[in-house]
Write a protein that holds these residues in place. Structure first.
Motif, PDB file in Angstrom:
ATOM      1  N   PHE A 193       0.853  -1.191   0.000  1.00  0.00           N
ATOM      2  CA  PHE A 193       0.000   0.000   0.000  1.00  0.00           C
ATOM      3  C   PHE A 193       0.888   1.239   0.000  1.00  0.00           C
ATOM      4  O   PHE A 193       2.076   1.170   0.309  1.00  0.00           O
ATOM      5  CB  PHE A 193      -0.949   0.015   1.212  1.00  0.00           C
ATOM      6  CG  PHE A 193      -0.249  -0.085   2.533  1.00  0.00           C
ATOM      7  CD1 PHE A 193       0.160   1.065   3.209  1.00  0.00           C
ATOM      8  CD2 PHE A 193       0.001  -1.315   3.116  1.00  0.00           C
ATOM      9  CE1 PHE A 193       0.815   0.982   4.432  1.00  0.00           C
ATOM     10  CE2 PHE A 193       0.644  -1.412   4.342  1.00  0.00           C
ATOM     11  CZ  PHE A 193       1.053  -0.260   5.009  1.00  0.00           C
ATOM     12  N   ALA A 221      -4.456   1.347  -1.599  1.00  0.00           N
ATOM     13  CA  ALA A 221      -4.106  -0.068  -1.775  1.00  0.00           C
ATOM     14  C   ALA A 221      -3.333  -0.220  -3.080  1.00  0.00           C
ATOM     15  O   ALA A 221      -3.686   0.373  -4.099  1.00  0.00           O
ATOM     16  CB  ALA A 221      -5.364  -0.925  -1.811  1.00  0.00           C
ATOM     17  N   VAL A 231      -9.257  -0.094   2.683  1.00  0.00           N
ATOM     18  CA  VAL A 231      -8.356   0.932   3.223  1.00  0.00           C
ATOM     19  C   VAL A 231      -9.172   2.177   3.530  1.00  0.00           C
ATOM     20  O   VAL A 231     -10.240   2.394   2.977  1.00  0.00           O
ATOM     21  CB  VAL A 231      -7.208   1.268   2.239  1.00  0.00           C
ATOM     22  CG1 VAL A 231      -6.323   0.057   2.019  1.00  0.00           C
ATOM     23  CG2 VAL A 231      -7.743   1.787   0.919  1.00  0.00           C
ATOM     24  N   ILE A 276      -5.749  -0.121   7.284  1.00  0.00           N
ATOM     25  CA  ILE A 276      -5.943  -1.189   6.303  1.00  0.00           C
ATOM     26  C   ILE A 276      -6.594  -2.327   7.070  1.00  0.00           C
ATOM     27  O   ILE A 276      -6.090  -2.746   8.123  1.00  0.00           O
ATOM     28  CB  ILE A 276      -4.603  -1.665   5.706  1.00  0.00           C
ATOM     29  CG1 ILE A 276      -3.882  -0.496   5.068  1.00  0.00           C
ATOM     30  CG2 ILE A 276      -4.813  -2.776   4.698  1.00  0.00           C
ATOM     31  CD1 ILE A 276      -2.421  -0.537   5.339  1.00  0.00           C
TER      32      ILE A 276
END
Length: 172
Positions: free
Chosen positions: A58, A83, A77, A67
């Motif tokens: 990420f 992401a 997220v 997350i």
């Protein structure tokens, strides 16, 4: 004398029948209680080494965010986290629970965990829900295991507090 014999027979017969009846009852009770159930098997939990709790790749923005990996394997997220699908997998942790069928298994999450980074910094991991809920009844007969998937929430701060790198740790 004849009358006395009749009286004695009437007293002895019921007593003999009563003794025979008690003997039969005792034998039946002995036969019914002779069987024993198998001793309880302790619950055993095994970590599936192929699949730990993994959040994948990420990008973090200036303010950070969270997350979340769910027990079903999906990921979301929030905040300024983006992401990234760079070939790094994400997955819930998988545990194998071995217990006698019918055993009630309760899952209690431990405290939040601090993950340390390869480039310094630390992240907070909050253990999430289990695929079975907080308790379940074992249905698999050993050596077959009940599969339990555990998700989690990773709390990410700013890039200064959480520099890019690989973060790791353990949880109970």
């Amino acid at each position: 004398m004849f009358i006395l014999n009749r009286i004695i027979q009437r007293i002895i017969r019921p007593a003999a029948l009563l003794r025979k009846g008690l003997l039969c009852l005792c034998l039946l009770a002995y036969m019914a209680t002779k069987a024993q159930e198998p001793p309880p098997r302790p619950i055993a939990v095994y970590v599936n080494p192929a699949q730990g709790l993994i959040f994948g790749a990420f990008f973090q923005g200036m303010s950070g965010g969270t997350i979340i990996v769910y027990p079903d394997g999906s990921r979301t997220v929030s905040g300024s986290i983006v992401a990234a699908n760079l070939g790094y997998p994400f997955s819930p942790a998988i545990f194998e629970v071995e217990a006698n069928p019918g055993t009630l298994v309760s899952i209690m999450n431990g405290p939040d965990v601090t993950l340390t980074g390869s480039s310094g910094g630390s992240l907070t991991l909050h253990i999430g829900a289990a695929s079975t809920g907080s308790s379940f009844i074992s249905t698999a007969t050993p050596p077959t295991s009940n599969i339990v998937r555990i998700g989690g929430t990773l709390i990410v701060g700013s890039p200064l507090a959480n520099p890019s790198g690989s973060y790791s740790g353990t949880f109970n």
